[in-house]
Design an enzyme around this catalytic site. Structure first.
Site, PDB file in Angstrom:
ATOM      1  N   ASP A   1       0.810  -1.220   0.000  1.00 45.14           N
ATOM      2  CA  ASP A   1       0.000   0.000   0.000  1.00 45.14           C
ATOM      3  C   ASP A   1       0.844   1.270   0.000  1.00 45.14           C
ATOM      4  O   ASP A   1       0.453   2.297   0.558  1.00 45.14           O
ATOM      5  CB  ASP A   1      -0.958   0.001   1.207  1.00 45.14           C
ATOM      6  CG  ASP A   1      -1.835  -1.236   1.212  1.00 45.14           C
ATOM      7  OD1 ASP A   1      -2.223  -1.681   0.117  1.00 45.14           O
ATOM      8  OD2 ASP A   1      -2.108  -1.766   2.302  1.00 45.14           O
TER       9      ASP A   1
ATOM     10  N   LYS B   1       1.843   1.997  -5.235  1.00 42.78           N
ATOM     11  CA  LYS B   1       2.395   1.433  -6.472  1.00 42.78           C
ATOM     12  C   LYS B   1       1.491   1.707  -7.666  1.00 42.78           C
ATOM     13  O   LYS B   1       1.956   1.973  -8.766  1.00 42.78           O
ATOM     14  CB  LYS B   1       2.575  -0.085  -6.313  1.00 42.78           C
ATOM     15  CG  LYS B   1       3.557  -0.459  -5.218  1.00 42.78           C
ATOM     16  CD  LYS B   1       3.616  -1.948  -4.984  1.00 42.78           C
ATOM     17  CE  LYS B   1       2.385  -2.547  -4.360  1.00 42.78           C
ATOM     18  NZ  LYS B   1       2.117  -2.128  -2.978  1.00 42.78           N
TER      19      LYS B   1
ATOM     20  N   GLY C   1      -4.620  -4.277  -3.720  1.00 46.88           N
ATOM     21  CA  GLY C   1      -5.623  -3.227  -3.932  1.00 46.88           C
ATOM     22  C   GLY C   1      -4.865  -1.973  -4.306  1.00 46.88           C
ATOM     23  O   GLY C   1      -4.140  -1.425  -3.483  1.00 46.88           O
TER      24      GLY C   1
ATOM     25  N   GLN D   1       1.864  -6.201  -3.474  1.00 43.38           N
ATOM     26  CA  GLN D   1       2.456  -6.452  -2.143  1.00 43.38           C
ATOM     27  C   GLN D   1       3.800  -5.706  -2.033  1.00 43.38           C
ATOM     28  O   GLN D   1       3.908  -4.619  -2.577  1.00 43.38           O
ATOM     29  CB  GLN D   1       2.615  -7.952  -1.890  1.00 43.38           C
ATOM     30  CG  GLN D   1       1.320  -8.690  -1.656  1.00 43.38           C
ATOM     31  CD  GLN D   1       0.562  -9.007  -2.931  1.00 43.38           C
ATOM     32  OE1 GLN D   1       1.100  -9.623  -3.823  1.00 43.38           O
ATOM     33  NE2 GLN D   1      -0.688  -8.603  -3.016  1.00 43.38           N
TER      34      GLN D   1
HETATM   35  P1  GDP Z   1      -0.706   0.283  -3.588  1.00 48.43           P
HETATM   36  O1  GDP Z   1      -1.347  -0.973  -3.117  1.00 48.43           O
HETATM   37  O2  GDP Z   1       0.760   0.306  -3.359  1.00 48.43           O
HETATM   38  O3  GDP Z   1      -1.050   0.631  -5.015  1.00 48.43           O
HETATM   39  O4  GDP Z   1      -1.304   1.443  -2.666  1.00 48.43           O
HETATM   40  P2  GDP Z   1      -2.865   1.640  -2.261  1.00 48.43           P
HETATM   41  O5  GDP Z   1      -3.589   2.104  -3.456  1.00 48.43           O
HETATM   42  O6  GDP Z   1      -3.370   0.440  -1.561  1.00 48.43           O
HETATM   43  O7  GDP Z   1      -2.728   2.748  -1.149  1.00 48.43           O
HETATM   44  C1  GDP Z   1      -2.186   3.992  -1.426  1.00 48.43           C
HETATM   45  C2  GDP Z   1      -3.280   5.048  -1.193  1.00 48.43           C
HETATM   46  O8  GDP Z   1      -2.679   6.316  -1.132  1.00 48.43           O
HETATM   47  C3  GDP Z   1      -4.293   5.142  -2.315  1.00 48.43           C
HETATM   48  O9  GDP Z   1      -5.531   5.498  -1.773  1.00 48.43           O
HETATM   49  C4  GDP Z   1      -3.756   6.247  -3.212  1.00 48.43           C
HETATM   50  O10 GDP Z   1      -4.776   6.946  -3.925  1.00 48.43           O
HETATM   51  C5  GDP Z   1      -3.132   7.150  -2.185  1.00 48.43           C
HETATM   52  N1  GDP Z   1      -1.926   7.862  -2.649  1.00 48.43           N
HETATM   53  C6  GDP Z   1      -0.934   7.441  -3.478  1.00 48.43           C
HETATM   54  N2  GDP Z   1       0.038   8.364  -3.535  1.00 48.43           N
HETATM   55  C7  GDP Z   1      -0.330   9.385  -2.731  1.00 48.43           C
HETATM   56  C8  GDP Z   1       0.276  10.619  -2.347  1.00 48.43           C
HETATM   57  O11 GDP Z   1       1.387  10.964  -2.752  1.00 48.43           O
HETATM   58  N3  GDP Z   1      -0.424  11.407  -1.445  1.00 48.43           N
HETATM   59  C9  GDP Z   1      -1.633  11.038  -0.946  1.00 48.43           C
HETATM   60  N4  GDP Z   1      -2.246  11.853  -0.086  1.00 48.43           N
HETATM   61  N5  GDP Z   1      -2.231   9.888  -1.286  1.00 48.43           N
HETATM   62  C10 GDP Z   1      -1.584   9.073  -2.155  1.00 48.43           C
HETATM   63  P1  IMO Z   2      -0.909  -4.185  -2.280  1.00 45.74           P
HETATM   64  O1  IMO Z   2      -0.513  -4.690  -3.657  1.00 45.74           O
HETATM   65  C1  IMO Z   2      -0.894  -4.773   2.048  1.00 45.74           C
HETATM   66  C2  IMO Z   2      -0.880  -8.925   3.497  1.00 45.74           C
HETATM   67  C3  IMO Z   2      -2.132  -9.364   4.228  1.00 45.74           C
HETATM   68  C4  IMO Z   2      -1.527 -10.376   5.188  1.00 45.74           C
HETATM   69  C5  IMO Z   2      -0.432 -11.025   4.356  1.00 45.74           C
HETATM   70  C6  IMO Z   2      -0.833 -12.355   3.740  1.00 45.74           C
HETATM   71  O2  IMO Z   2      -2.195  -3.470  -2.265  1.00 45.74           O
HETATM   72  O3  IMO Z   2       0.215  -3.453  -1.643  1.00 45.74           O
HETATM   73  P2  IMO Z   2      -2.455 -12.999   1.736  1.00 45.74           P
HETATM   74  O4  IMO Z   2      -3.927 -12.763   1.531  1.00 45.74           O
HETATM   75  O5  IMO Z   2      -1.595 -12.413   0.654  1.00 45.74           O
HETATM   76  O6  IMO Z   2      -2.127 -14.436   1.986  1.00 45.74           O
HETATM   77  O7  IMO Z   2      -2.103 -12.223   3.105  1.00 45.74           O
HETATM   78  O8  IMO Z   2      -0.116 -10.095   3.343  1.00 45.74           O
HETATM   79  N1  IMO Z   2      -1.119  -8.358   2.150  1.00 45.74           N
HETATM   80  C7  IMO Z   2      -1.079  -7.046   1.861  1.00 45.74           C
HETATM   81  N2  IMO Z   2      -0.911  -5.975   2.671  1.00 45.74           N
HETATM   82  N3  IMO Z   2      -1.024  -4.602   0.707  1.00 45.74           N
HETATM   83  C8  IMO Z   2      -1.172  -5.667  -0.112  1.00 45.74           C
HETATM   84  O9  IMO Z   2      -1.183  -5.560  -1.451  1.00 45.74           O
HETATM   85  C9  IMO Z   2      -1.240  -6.960   0.460  1.00 45.74           C
HETATM   86  N4  IMO Z   2      -1.403  -8.212  -0.037  1.00 45.74           N
HETATM   87  C10 IMO Z   2      -1.315  -9.044   1.006  1.00 45.74           C
HETATM   88  O10 IMO Z   2      -2.749  -8.312   4.902  1.00 45.74           O
HETATM   89  O11 IMO Z   2      -0.889  -9.702   6.250  1.00 45.74           O
HETATM   90 MG    MG Z   3      -2.853  -1.605  -1.800  1.00 50.99          MG
END
Ligand code: GDP
Ligand code: IMO
Ligand code: MG
Length: 427
Positions: free
Chosen positions: A13, A16, A40, A223
């Site tokens: 998260d 990416k 996600g 991840q």
């Molecule tokens: P990912 O799984 O690595 O793609 O990250 P996620 O989407 O799960 O979580 C990142 C969250 O931060 C998302 O809601 C993005 O819209 C938000 N986001 C990404 N870059 C930035 C940033 O530079 N500033 C802020 N405020 N939000 C960001």
């Molecule tokens: P993105 O791509 C954050 C975590 C789960 C759990 C562990 C194992 O959005 O960064 P799983 O269902 O993969 O067997 O769970 O890994 N986990 C993540 N945490 N971002 C993710 O993906 C994750 N994908 C798995 O919360 O701790």
């Molecule tokens: Mg994510």
């Protein structure tokens, strides 16, 4: 600069999806190479929010071909739900390709994921419950079902029956659940065959041919380094290899074709699920980070655990992934603190260490040693050059760069595609 990998440097998260999306129309192929719909990735494009779980973020960019590589585990129901959802919003989803060798997450993998977590009780991993671990276990046990099996009904039925042979014993005798009917599972999988058929491809051939022609192939990690089954905080990890090396095994592109590896690092740290997290703040500071950063999971809606930036965590990722660049995200979330702690070392049983310990027991005992950097009060969401940032924010970035061991080439200052400060071109 044709082969570029994007990798999470912490526990997921990091942003990416946004970083991938930002490279925009210069990308010809956007490839998911590991994980499944445990990911996600949230993107904000012109004020519209998209949450992607299986399709690569390149789906939102009309000039890129979205690709699901062999290293991904695919829940076909989720895939088509995602496609239908995007199509209903006017996104062209017709171009995506999927590897013949990608493994399928079946209904029994999801059942097993949930029951094993329940069975583990206090020792649970905190998985996303999407069937990821059981699907990868079957792959390694050579009991997996692949996309290509959908096109040979007799083989598919045999393989599903073989995969369920032992599992049904376990489900009934150990977990006290009903047995899963292999015929029902195979029937359900076969309903997807006609729809997926036009998208199935020899992904290794397609990508290598593209690279031969000078096309840009972007590998979008899911991840993160510290969730990697080999390099992460085992057993609190996912069941695949999200690290940069996974881009090769998960797509069929050799390591010499990767030119750049971009680590994505959040300006603080978050984690979802169980496992060690030395800089976690279970206090009002952590709550403020969660509220300011909207740190709730895109996939499960769970609260993300929040804490300060940990230089040891990102530096370990820099090493194993050989980051050429770092994209630092969510710097805007840190606006408003008087001073910001940054972890520069751990105290482990009285000893100061400056690299993550190789022993899990030591990591569980690690107490962070902080350096306190000056905060800033100005809104930075409209900064577009490094010079637009307040001097304290510039100093924060520079200190993180030293700690990470790789150059910071871009900075996120808001969720929207446009809200970034670029220091160096990423392609
Ligand atoms: P990912 O799984 O690595 O793609 O990250 P996620 O989407 O799960 O979580 C990142 C969250 O931060 C998302 O809601 C993005 O819209 C938000 N986001 C990404 N870059 C930035 C940033 O530079 N500033 C802020 N405020 N939000 C960001
Ligand atoms: P993105 O791509 C954050 C975590 C789960 C759990 C562990 C194992 O959005 O960064 P799983 O269902 O993969 O067997 O769970 O890994 N986990 C993540 N945490 N971002 C993710 O993906 C994750 N994908 C798995 O919360 O701790
Ligand atoms: Mg994510």
């Amino acid at each position: 600069m044709p082969g570029v990998v994007i990798v999470g440097s912490q526990w997921g998260d990091e942003g990416k999806g946004k970083a991938t999306d930002q490279l925009g129309d210069r990308v010809d192929f956007c490839v998911r190479y590991s994980g499944g719909n445990n990911a996600g990735h949230t993107l904000v494009v012109n004020g519209e929010t998209y949450a992607l779980h299986l399709l690569p973020s390149g789906i939102l960019n009309p000039s890129a071909i979205p690709v699901i590589g062999n290293g991904v585990v695919v829940d076909l129901g989720v895939l088509f739900e995602e496609i239908d959802g995007l199509a209903a919003r006017g996104v062209d989803t017709s171009r995506f390709l999927i590897s013949t060798n990608a493994h399928i997450i079946t209904s029994y993998h999801k059942v097993i994921d949930k029951v094993t977590e329940r069975f583990l009780g206090k020792r649970r991993i905190g998985t996303t419950g999407r069937g990821i671990g059981p699907a990868y276990s079957d792959k390694i046990n050579r009991l997996g079902i692949r996309i290509q099996d959908l096109f040979d009904e007799s083989i598919l039925r045999q393989k599903v029956a073989a995969a369920l042979d032992q599992k049904n014993q376990l489900l009934v005798k150990v977990y006290n659940r009903r047995a899963v009917d292999p015929t029902q599972v195979a029937d359900e999988l076969l309903t997807y065959a006609d729809r997926i058929a036009p998208h199935v491809a020899d992904v290794a051939l397609v990508l290598n041919t593209g690279l031969d022609e000078g096309k840009v192939v972007l590998f979008e990690g899911a991840q993160a380094h510290h969730l990697d089954v080999d390099h992460g905080t085992y057993p609190y990890v996912t069941s695949s290899n999200p690290i940069a090396g996974g881009a090769c095994t998960g797509s069929g592109v050799g390591p010499t074709r990767i030119d750049r590896v971009i680590g994505i690092a959040k300006a603080y740290t978050t984690r979802v699920g169980e496992g060690p997290f030395p800089t976690e703040q279970i206090n009002p500071d952590g709550e403020k980070l969660r509220a300011d950063g909207h740190e709730f999971g895109t996939t499960t809606g769970r609260e993300r655990r929040c804490g300060w930036f940990d230089g040891l965590v990102v530096r370990a990722a820099t090493r194993a992934n050989a980051f050429t660049d770092i994209f630092l995200t969510k710097l805007d979330v840190l606006t408003g603190w008087d001073r910001i702690p940054v972890c520069v070392a751990y105290d482990i049983n009285g000893e100061r260490v400056t690299e993550m310990p190789p022993s899990q027991s030591d990591l569980h005992h690690a107490r962070p040693v902080y350096e306190y950097l000056d905060g800033w009060q100005e809104d930075i969401t409209s900064a577009r050059t490094f010079g637009d940032l307040p001097v304290q924010a510039q100093a924060y970035v520079r200190r993180l760069e030293e700690l990470c061991g790789a150059q910071i080439s871009g900075i996120g200052v808001g969720p929207d595609r446009e809200q970034s400060v670029m220091i160096r071109d990423l392609l």
